[in-house]
Design an enzyme around this catalytic site. Structure first.
Site, short mmCIF file in Angstrom:
data_model
loop_
_atom_site.label_atom_id
_atom_site.label_comp_id
_atom_site.label_asym_id
_atom_site.label_seq_id
_atom_site.Cartn_x
_atom_site.Cartn_y
_atom_site.Cartn_z
N PHE A 239 0.98 -1.48 0.37
CA PHE A 239 0.30 0.00 -0.21
C PHE A 239 0.32 1.59 0.00
CE2 PHE A 239 -1.94 -3.33 2.47
CZ PHE A 239 -2.95 -3.66 1.06
N THR A 467 -2.08 -6.98 -6.74
CA THR A 467 -3.44 -6.44 -7.83
C THR A 467 -3.34 -7.41 -8.93
OG1 THR A 467 -0.99 -5.47 -8.37
CG2 THR A 467 -2.67 -4.37 -7.20
N ARG A 629 -9.52 0.85 -19.95
CA ARG A 629 -10.16 -0.67 -20.48
C ARG A 629 -9.93 -1.85 -18.44
NH1 ARG A 629 -9.71 -4.21 -24.90
NH2 ARG A 629 -10.59 -5.92 -24.88
N GLY A 705 -5.52 0.60 -8.82
CA GLY A 705 -5.11 0.05 -7.56
C GLY A 705 -5.59 1.38 -6.02
N GLU A 706 -5.19 2.30 -6.79
CA GLU A 706 -5.84 3.40 -5.80
C GLU A 706 -6.65 4.05 -5.48
OE1 GLU A 706 -1.28 5.28 -5.28
OE2 GLU A 706 -1.87 4.39 -7.27
#
Lengths: 745, 219, 334
Positions: A239, A467, A629, A705-706
C-alpha cells in the site's frame, strides 16, 4: 476446414480470469521475503529508542553480548560505514528516510533504531534486544496534531482571482478538515533476508520496487550496483509503505556482511508504526464560493501535512483539486510542518485520498447550503477540459459515473433532511463522493521467450503486490501470441530481470502493456525468421514477410489454414530451444502532456444508525469506476472492493495516536489500531464503465489500484451527517462524535 | 547437534542464495507438501513440487542453549525437534520445520495469519509454545492441499479471487476449512462473524465469504 | 522473553506445588500456569510477564461442564471458551454467558482460551503492555501513564490515582451477572470465592488484581441454578463490528412477572477496573415496570460514581445507553 481465424482463441483481455498464481497462494507455496531460510542463517532484532527527541548518552551491550546464541550487537560504533543515498533521479534512487541507521547519536522520533542484535535464533535475539541498555538525554518531543506552518506555503496551482471571487460569492463554505496519521499495516511484516557472498548481496526484500531498492542499497552499502541483487517474488502487500527501502534493510545487509552469514530481520508489528512510514496527519482548509444556483466561482484548497525532522514528505492533498471541477478562480497551496515522527511515506492514493475527503466533504456541505442534491451539484460543475493545464482529458466520464451510480443506488428515493430516512428501526444515511486518480506510464522493459515445448515465458523486473500483475502479463502474452494463458510462465520481482516499473501509482498495468506486447511481437517475428532459415525449416524458401504468426501458429499469408504449423514445431524443426524478444516502452513523465490522463469514479454510501446503542455501520456501497479498460475484471473488481474496505477503515476506525508526552505511536498494534474485518463488510456493488483510454496503451487500461480509496471517506461522512446531523471534519468518525448528535436515543 | 542436516528448499539461481534449511532432515518426512520450491506462477497445472536434494551439514549451526526435545505430528508426519522452549508453534513451523506457508502478521493473536489446526481445531499458532504440543496433531496449509490436488476450499478461493496479496490467505483458508465443522448459521453475516479473526488488509472479504459459502453449499 | 523452565503438570497437586514456589501469584509471578496461552504468551513476548517457570496444565482433568446437584452448572477451568459457548446447557439456561463468550476475541482464540484463563485475562491498557512506559500495575510505584495519556478504552468505574486499567473480559461480565463462584485449589486446601470478591479494585495496589495466592489453581466455576422464567442478554458496543474489545458491554439476567421486573442482575464490561456489578441500577429497577423513566433512573444510578479521564468521558453516556438497551432486550421490550 477451419480457417486460421477460427482457431484463434477469443480475446482474454477484459474477461474474468482466475489468477495464474492462485494455486501457489492458496497452498502456502508462494514465497514471501521472510519465507526464505538459508544454511547458517542468523536472526536480527533491532533495538528501538524509547524517546522521540534527544541524544543517546550511553549504550551498553555487554550483557546482551554475553547471552546465549548472540553473535553480535551492532550500533553506531561498530556497524561499519553506511552511506546516504544520492539524490534521486526520476524513479530511481528513492528513499524516504535518507539518513542511514546509526549515523549519529541524535534521536528524532520514537522507535528510531539505536542498535541491532544478531543471534542464532529469533528467540535469543529477541531476549538479547531487551538486554541492551541505552541511556538518553531526552527532550520534550513535538508530536502536536495542530499544524501551523512557519514557512510560506507553496502554491501548487492557481488561476483567476480565488480570494476576490470567494469574497463576493453568494454562497460560501469555509471549513477545515483533518485526516489523522494512518499506518499502512499490510499483514506481511516488512522483512529483509540478506545473503552476503563475500563480494555482493542477494537481498530478499519486501519491496514494491526492486530496481530502485537495488540502487539505493548499493549506494548506502557502498558496493557496485552489479553486486546487489534484490528479489521480491511475492509481496504481502505494501500500500505504498514498501515502495522504498527503510533502515532495517541496511541493518540486515550490514550484519550479513559483517558476520559473513545470511541474516533474517523481520520488523515487528510495533515497529511497523514507528520505522516504515505512515500517511501523515493532514489539515486542510477548503473555501468554496458558489452562485445561488450552484456554479462554483472560487475554490481554495490549503493543506498542511506533518513530516519528519530530517526529511520532506509532501502529501500533495491538492492532487485532484485543480482539474476536478470547473471554476474560473482557484488556488491550491501546500506546506510542511516538522514533527518528531518517523518520515511519512506514500500510502494508497497519496494526496488524492485525504485531499478528496476534504474537497468532497466541502462539496457536500455546499450542497446542503444550496439546498441542492449533491449529485446535481457535481454534475453542474463538470469541466469541459482540464482547467489547471488547459488541455483536454484523454477520457473522462465522471458524469456517467454519477448517473449510473445514482441509478444503481436508488438515489432518486433519497429524502433530504437529517434522519429523514428510516428502515427496520434504524436511521439511514446516504452520502456521495467522487474520486479521481492520475493515470500514467513509467518506463518498462520485458523479455518474452517462446519455447519449443509450446510454452512461453515472460520476465519483467516489476512486482505483483497483490493486484494481479502476474496474471496481467500472462494475459498480454497469451493474447498476442494466441496461446492459452496456462502456457505462459511469468517471472517477476528480481533485479536480474529486465527493468520493470515500480508497483506504485496504479501504473504497472498501463506501463507493462506496450513493453510486453512489443517483446511478444519481437519473439513472434524471430519465430518467423526461424521458420524460413535452414534446410529443415518448415517454410524453407519463403521470406519471413510471406508468413503470419497467429493463434500460436505460423502459416503463409493468405494460405490455407491446414498448412499452418504450431510455433513449437517451427522451433523444434530449427533445433531451437526457444526464441526471445525484448520490448521496451517509455514513461509519460517528464514529457509535457497533450491530454490530461486521469481515472474517475463515484461512490455512493448507505450507513445505518441506531441511536439507542450509538451503533453506526456502513451498510451498502455502490461504486462506479471509469478507469479505461479493465484487463481482468475479477481481480479488478477485487481491487475496488478492497479499496472500499480500506475506506471503511479510514472513515470509521483508523487513527495512529501519538502520546503527546513521549512521542510514541501509542496504539502500535492491530488490537488498538483496528482495521476493517469481515464483519465490517458492507454490500458492495462495483461497476466499471469500460471506456478504453487509448492514449496510454493499445488496450486502453489505466490502472485501478488506488482510485477506489478516494472519495469513499467523504461519502461515508456525508452519509453520517444525513443520518445523525453530525458533520465529522476530523477522521475517523468515532462513537463519541455521535453521542451528542441531534438524533438522540 | 551432531545429526543436524540441512536441505535446500527454495533456491534462487545465484551464488550465495542456497535455499531453505531445516534443523533436521524433516522434509523427507513431510514429502512434497512440506516444500514450496518455486516462485513460478506456472504451477497452476504443475504437480506438487519435489523435494530438493540434501545439502551438506551446516557446520555453523550450533546447538541451541536451553533447547528441549519435542515431537510434533505435522500434516500426518512425526517431527522430532529440538526447540527453544520459548519458540512458538508458529516460529517452529516456519523457522525449524521449513513450513513457511503459515504466516506471521502480528505475533500477538490480533490478525489470524498464523492460523493452523491443532487436533482439528483452528488456533493462532503465534500464541502457543511448540513444547505444549507434544503428540498433538497439527495441520498447516501445506497439509490441506497442493497445486494439482487442492482442497475444495483452496479451489474456491482461486475461483472467487478470495485474496489479493495472498499473505493472510493461509490463515483465511485454515479458518474457513475449520469453520465447515463448526456451528455456523447459514447467512453471509454468520460467516463474516466467524471469519472476523482473520484480517485481510487487502479487503478481499466479499470474495472470501463467497468462496466459503460456495463450499458450504456444496458440502 | 527470558528463558524459562517448562514442565507439564500431571496432577492438580503437582501444579499447586509448583505454583507455591512463586513469591506471588500476581504481577511478577515467577511460576505461571499455561493453558490456552492467549494472555500469557502475549505478555511474555512483551516482557511484561517474565516467569522463570511455566507449567503446562492442559492435561489436568478440568475440562468438563456438568450439572450440579442443585440444578446449577459446574464448569471446569480448562473448558475452552468455544466449547462453553456452544454447550447446550449454557445456551439453554445461561444465554448471556454463551453470547458473551461468542462476542469475545475470535473463533481461533476462543478455541484456545479457557475458563480459568479468561478469569485471569489481563488489561489491554497500552502502558501496562509496554515496559518502556510507567505503569503501577506492572511495576509498583512507577506511576500511571494512562492518566492524561491514551485512555479512550480505559475505565471510568473503580479507578484510583494509581490505575485506571479496564478488565477486558466479556466472559467475566456474564459470570458476574450470573453470580458465579470461583473454586480454587491452593497449597492450604480448597476454597470458594464469589466472583464479586474474586476481583479486587486497584486502589493503591494495582498489581493485585484478584485474591489468588501462590500455588492457587482455579479448578472450576459454578453457576447457581437459573432463576425460573429469567431471560438473559449480553450486549457489546465497540468500534469494529467484531474481534475487538468492548467500549461498553452489559450482561443482564432478568425475570419479569406481572409487567414488573421481579429480579434483575446487571454487570457491565469496558467501563470498570473489574467486571462491574450494577447493584444500584438493579435496585432502581426491581419491583418496577420497565419503561424509559425507570431505565433512565437505573442508568443514572449505575453511572453515578463514574470518573471519566481525558479521553473516555463518552463512556458515561455510552454505558447508559448500553445498559438501557440491554435491559430492554432482556425484558423483551425490544
Amino acid at each position: 476446414m477451419a480457417s486460421i481465424e477460427e482457431v484463434v482463441p477469443a480475446s482474454i483481455i477484459g474477461t474474468s480470469l482466475a489468477r495464474v498464481d492462485g494455486p501457489l497462494k492458496v497452498s502456502g507455496g508462494a514465497m514471501y521475503s521472510s519465507d526464505h531460510n538459508f544454511p547458517g542463517m542468523l536472526y536480527a532484532v533491532p533495538v528501538c529508542s524509547t524517546i522521540a527527541k534527544g541524544t543517546i548518552t550511553s549504550l551498553d551491550s555487554s550483557a546482551a553480548e554475553a547471552m546465549p546464541g548472540v553473535q553480535a550487537v551492532y550500533h553506531r560504533k561498530n556497524i561499519g560505514q553506511l552511506f546516504r543515498a544520492a539524490p534521486p533521479v526520476g524513479f530511481s534512487g528513492l528513499i524516504d528516510e535518507r539518513r542511514p541507521p546509526f549515523e549519529d547519536d541524535v534521536i528524532r522520533y520514537y522507535g528510531q533504531y539505536v542498535a541491532v542484535v544478531v543471534a542464532q535464533t529469533f528467540e535469543q535475539a529477541m531476549a538479547a534486544s531487551a538486554a541492551v541498555k541505552v541511556s538518553y538525554a531526552g527532550e520534550k518531543p513535538d508530536v502536536s496534531t495542530t499544524l501551523s506552518s512557519d514557512e510560506k506555503p507553496k502554491v501548487d496551482t492557481t488561476r483567476g482571482d480565488a480570494d476576490g471571487a470567494f469574497a463576493s460569492a453568494a454562497v460560501k463554505v469555509d471549513e477545515t478538515y483533518v485526516t489523522p496519521v494512518e499506518t499502512h499495516n499490510p499483514i506481511e511484516l516488512h522483512a529483509s533476508v540478506a545473503v552476503w557472498d563475500g563480494k555482493g548481496f542477494t537481498l530478499y526484500e519486501t519491496s514494491q520496487a526492486v530496481g530502485n531498492h537495488r540502487e539505493v542499497m548499493a549506494q548506502m552499502l557502498g558496493v557496485p550496483l552489479e553486486n546487489v541483487r534484490v528479489i521480491s517474488r511475492f509481496l504481502g502487500s505494501g500500500f505504498g509503505g514498501k515502495l522504498w527501502p527503510w533502515p532495517h534493510c541496511l541493518l540486515a545487509a550490514a550484519a550479513s556482511r559483517n558476520l559473513n552469514r545470511p541474516v533474517k530481520l523481520v520488523v515487528s508489528r510495533k515497529m511497523m508504526f514507528q520505522n516504515v512510514g505512515h500517511r501523515p496527519l493532514t489539515q486542510q482548509r477548503i473555501r468554496l464560493g458558489a452562485t445561488a444556483d450552484g456554479m462554483l466561482t472560487s475554490l481554495q484548497h490549503d493543506s498542511l501535512n506533518h513530516t519528519s525532522i530530517l526529511d520532506d514528505y509532501g502529501e500533495g492533498c491538492g492532487e485532484a483539486t485543480g482539474y476536478l471541477y470547473s471554476t474560473a478562480n482557484l488556488r491550491v497551496t501546500s506546506g510542511l510542518v516538522r514533527r518528531n515522527v518517523g518520515n511519512p511515506t506514500a500510502m494508497r492514493g497519496p494526496g488524492a485520498v485525504p485531499g478528496l475527503y476534504a474537497l468532497e466533504s466541502a462539496m457536500d456541505e455546499l450542497a446542503i447550503k444550496l439546498k441542492m442534491d449533491p449529485v446535481e451539484l457535481r454534475l453542474k460543475n463538470e469541466p469541459k477540459l482540464d482547467e489547471s493545464l488547459g488541455i483536454p482529458f484523454s477520457s473522462r466520464h465522471l458524469k456517467e459515473c454519477l448517473t449510473v451510480g445514482a441509478e444503481k443506488f436508488g438515489w432518486s428515493q433519497r429524502k433530504a433532511g437529517v434522519g429523514a430516512m428510516q428502515r427496520d428501526g434504524l436511521t439511514l444515511g446516504w452520502g456521495v463522493g467522487v474520486c479521481s486518480w492520475i493515470a500514467a506510464r513509467i518506463g518498462c522493459e520485458a523479455t518474452v521467450e517462446l519455447k519449443a515445448d509450446g510454452t512461453a515465458r515472460v520476465a519483467c523486473g516489476t512486482q505483483d503486490i497483490g493486484t494481479g500483475t502476474y496474471t496481467i502479463l500472462a494475459q498480454i502474452v497469451a493474447e498476442k501470441a494466441g496461446i492459452p494463458i496456462e502456457k505462459v510462465e511469468v517471472v517477476l520481482g528480481d533485479t536480474k530481470l529486465p527493468a520493470g516499473p515500480i508497483s506504485g501509482g496504479s501504473w504497472v498495468t498501463s506501463s507493462v502493456i506496450p513493453a510486453v506486447a512489443d517483446a511478444t511481437q519481437k519473439a513472434m517475428q524471430t519465430v518467423l525468421m526461424a521458420a524460413v532459415q535452414g534446410k529443415d525449416a518448415r517454410f524453407a524458401g519463403k521470406k519471413p514477410e510471406d508468413l503470419v504468426f497467429s493463434g500460436g501458429r505460423v502459416q503463409v499469408k493468405g494460405g490455407s489454414a491446414e498448412t499452418s504449423v504450431a510455433y513449437a514445431e517451427v522451433l523444434r524443426a530449427a533445433n531451437l530451444g526457444g526464441v526471445s524478444g525484448t520490448g521496451k516502452s517509455e514513461g509519460t513523465f517528464g514529457v509535457p502532456p497533450k491530454v490530461s490522463q486521469h481515472s474517475f469514479g463515484a461512490q455512493f454510501v448507505e450507513v445505518t444508525w441506531q441511536p439507542a446503542t450509538a451503533r453506526l455501520r456502513v451498510n451498502r456501497v455502490v461504486t462506479v469506476i471509469d478507469a479505461g479498460r479493465v484487463l481482468n475484471t475479477r481481480a479488478g473488481r477485487n481491487q475496488i472492493e478492497g479499496a472500499v474496505m480500506m475506506g471503511v477503515g479510514m472513515a470509521m476506525l483508523e487513527h495512529t495516536t501519538y502520546d503527546q508526552r513521549n512521542g510514541a505511536p501509542i496504539n502500535s498494534n492491530l488490537a488498538d489500531y483496528v482495521v476493517a474485518t469481515h464483519a465490517d463488510t458492507p454490500q458492495i456493488d462495483v461497476t466499471f464503465l469500460d471506456y478504453p483510454d487509448l492514449s496510454l496503451n493499445e488496450y486502453g487500461a489505466r490502472g485501478i489500484g488506488e482510485i477506489g480509496l478516494a472519495g469513499i471517506a467523504a461519502a461515508i461522512t456525508g452519509a453520517v451527517y444525513h443520518a445523525t446531523g453530525v458533520r465529522v471534519r476530523e477522521l475517523p468518525v468515532r462513537i463519541e462524535d455521535l453521542l451528542g448528535g441531534t438524533a438522540r436515543a | 547437534m551432531a545429526d543436524e542436516k540441512q536441505k535446500a528448499g527454495s533456491a534462487e539461481d545465484s551464488g550465495g542464495a542456497a535455499g531453505k534449511v531445516t534443523r533436521r532432515s524433516f522434509l523427507s518426512h513431510l514429502g512434497a507438501a512440506g516444500v514450496a520450491a518455486t516462485a513460478s506462477p506456472l504451477l497452476a497445472a504443475a504437480p506438487a513440487a519435489a523435494a530438493m536434494p540434501e545439502a551438506s551439514e551446516a557446520a555453523s549451526d550450533a546447538k541451541i542453549v536451553g533447547s528441549v526435545p519435542v515431537s510434533l505430528r505435522v500434516n500426518g508426519k512425526v517431527l522430532k525437534l529440538q526447540v527453544d522452549p520459548r519458540a512458538t508453534l508458529l516460529d517452529t513451523l516456519r523457522e525449524s520445520a521449513g513450513l513457511t506457508g503459515t504466516k506471521k502478521g502480528c505475533d500477538h493473536g490480533q490478525c489470524g495469519a498464523c492460523t493452523v489446526h491443532v487436533n482439528g481445531r483452528r488456533v493462532n499458532s503465534c500464541l502457543s509454545f511448540a513444547v505444549m504440543h507434544e503428540g498433538d496433531e497439527i495441520t498447516t496449509i501445506e497439509g490441506i492441499g497442493q497445486p494439482g490436488n487442492l482442497h475444495p476450499m483452496q479451489a474456491a478461493f482461486v475461483e472467487h479471487d478470495g485474496y489479493q496479496c495472498g499473505y493472510c490467505t493461509s490463515g483465511q483458508i485454515m479458518s474457513a476449512v475449520a469453520l465447515l465443522k463448526e456451528p455456523c448459521g447459514p447467512t453471509d453475516a454468520d460467516v463474516k462473524e466467524l471469519m472476523s479473526g482473520n484480517i485481510c488488509r487487502c479487503g478481499a472479504y466479499p470474495n472470501i465469504v463467497a468462496a466459503v459459502q460456495q463450499v458450504r453449499l456444496r458440502s | 522473553m527470558d528463558l524459562f523452565q517448562f514442565s507439564r503438570a500431571e496432577s492438580v497437586a503437582q501444579a499447586v506445588a509448583a505454583g507455591a514456589e512463586s513469591p506471588t501469584a500476581q504481577q511478577g509471578a515467577q511460576v505461571r500456569f499455561v493453558a490456552g496461552g492467549t494472555t500469557l504468551l502475549d505478555l511474555m513476548k512483551l516482557n511484561v510477564e517474565r516467569p522463570q517457570r511455566v507449567v503446562d496444565i492442559n492435561k489436568l482433568p478440568l475440562d468438563k461442564v456438568e450439572r450440579t446437584a442443585d440444578g446449577g452448572l459446574k464448569i471446569g477451568a480448562l473448558v475452552r471458551n468455544s466449547d462453553l459457548a456452544h454447550n447446550e446447557m449454557v445456551q439453554k439456561d445461561y444465554a448471556v454467558l454463551s453470547q458473551a463468550l461468542l462476542s469475545g476475541a475470535s473463533a481461533q482464540l476462543r478455541n484456545m482460551a479457557t475458563t480459568g484463563g479468561n478469569l485471569l485475562q489481563r488489561t489491554r491498557c497500552v502502558y501496562f503492555r509496554d515496559t518502556a512506559m510507567a505503569c503501577n500495575k506492572r511495576e509498583a510505584g512507577s506511576g500511571c501513564s494512562a492518566i492524561g495519556g491514551f485512555n479512550r478504552m480505559l475505565a471510568i468505574l473503580g479507578t484510583s490515582e494509581q490505575c485506571i486499567a479496564t478488565n477486558p473480559s466479556d466472559m467475566n461480565v456474564a459470570l458476574t451477572a450470573l453470580e458465579a463462584t470461583i473454586h480454587i485449589q491452593g497449597a492450604k486446601g480448597e476454597r470458594s470465592v464469589p466472583i464479586h470478591d474474586f476481583f479486587v479494585v486497584p486502589g493503591s495496589t494495582p498489581q493485585q488484581e484478584n485474591v489468588l495466592e501462590p500455588g492457587d489453581l482455579i479448578t472450576y466455576v459454578t453457576l447457581p441454578a437459573p432463576a425460573a422464567g429469567s431471560k438473559s442478554v449480553y450486549l457489546k458496543l465497540r468500534d469494529r463490528a467484531s474481534y475487538e474489545f468492548a467500549l461498553a458491554s452489559a450482561a443482564v439476567v432478568a425475570t419479569v412477572e406481572g409487567g414488573r421486573l421481579k429480579r434483575v442482575r446487571i454487570a457491565m464490561g469496558g467501563v470498570g477496573t473489574k467486571p462491574w456489578r450494577m447493584v444500584e441500577a438493579e435496585k432502581a429497577l426491581e419491583g418496577h415496570a420497565v419503561n424509559e423513566g425507570t431505565l433512565h433512573k437505573a442508568a443514572e444510578a449505575a453511572l453515578r460514581g463514574a470518573k471519566p479521564q481525558s479521553e473516555n468521558g463518552y463512556k458515561v453516556e455510552l454505558a447508559k445507553r448500553c445498559l438501557m438497551y440491554a435491559v430492554k432486550q432482556a425484558t423483551q421490550a425490544v
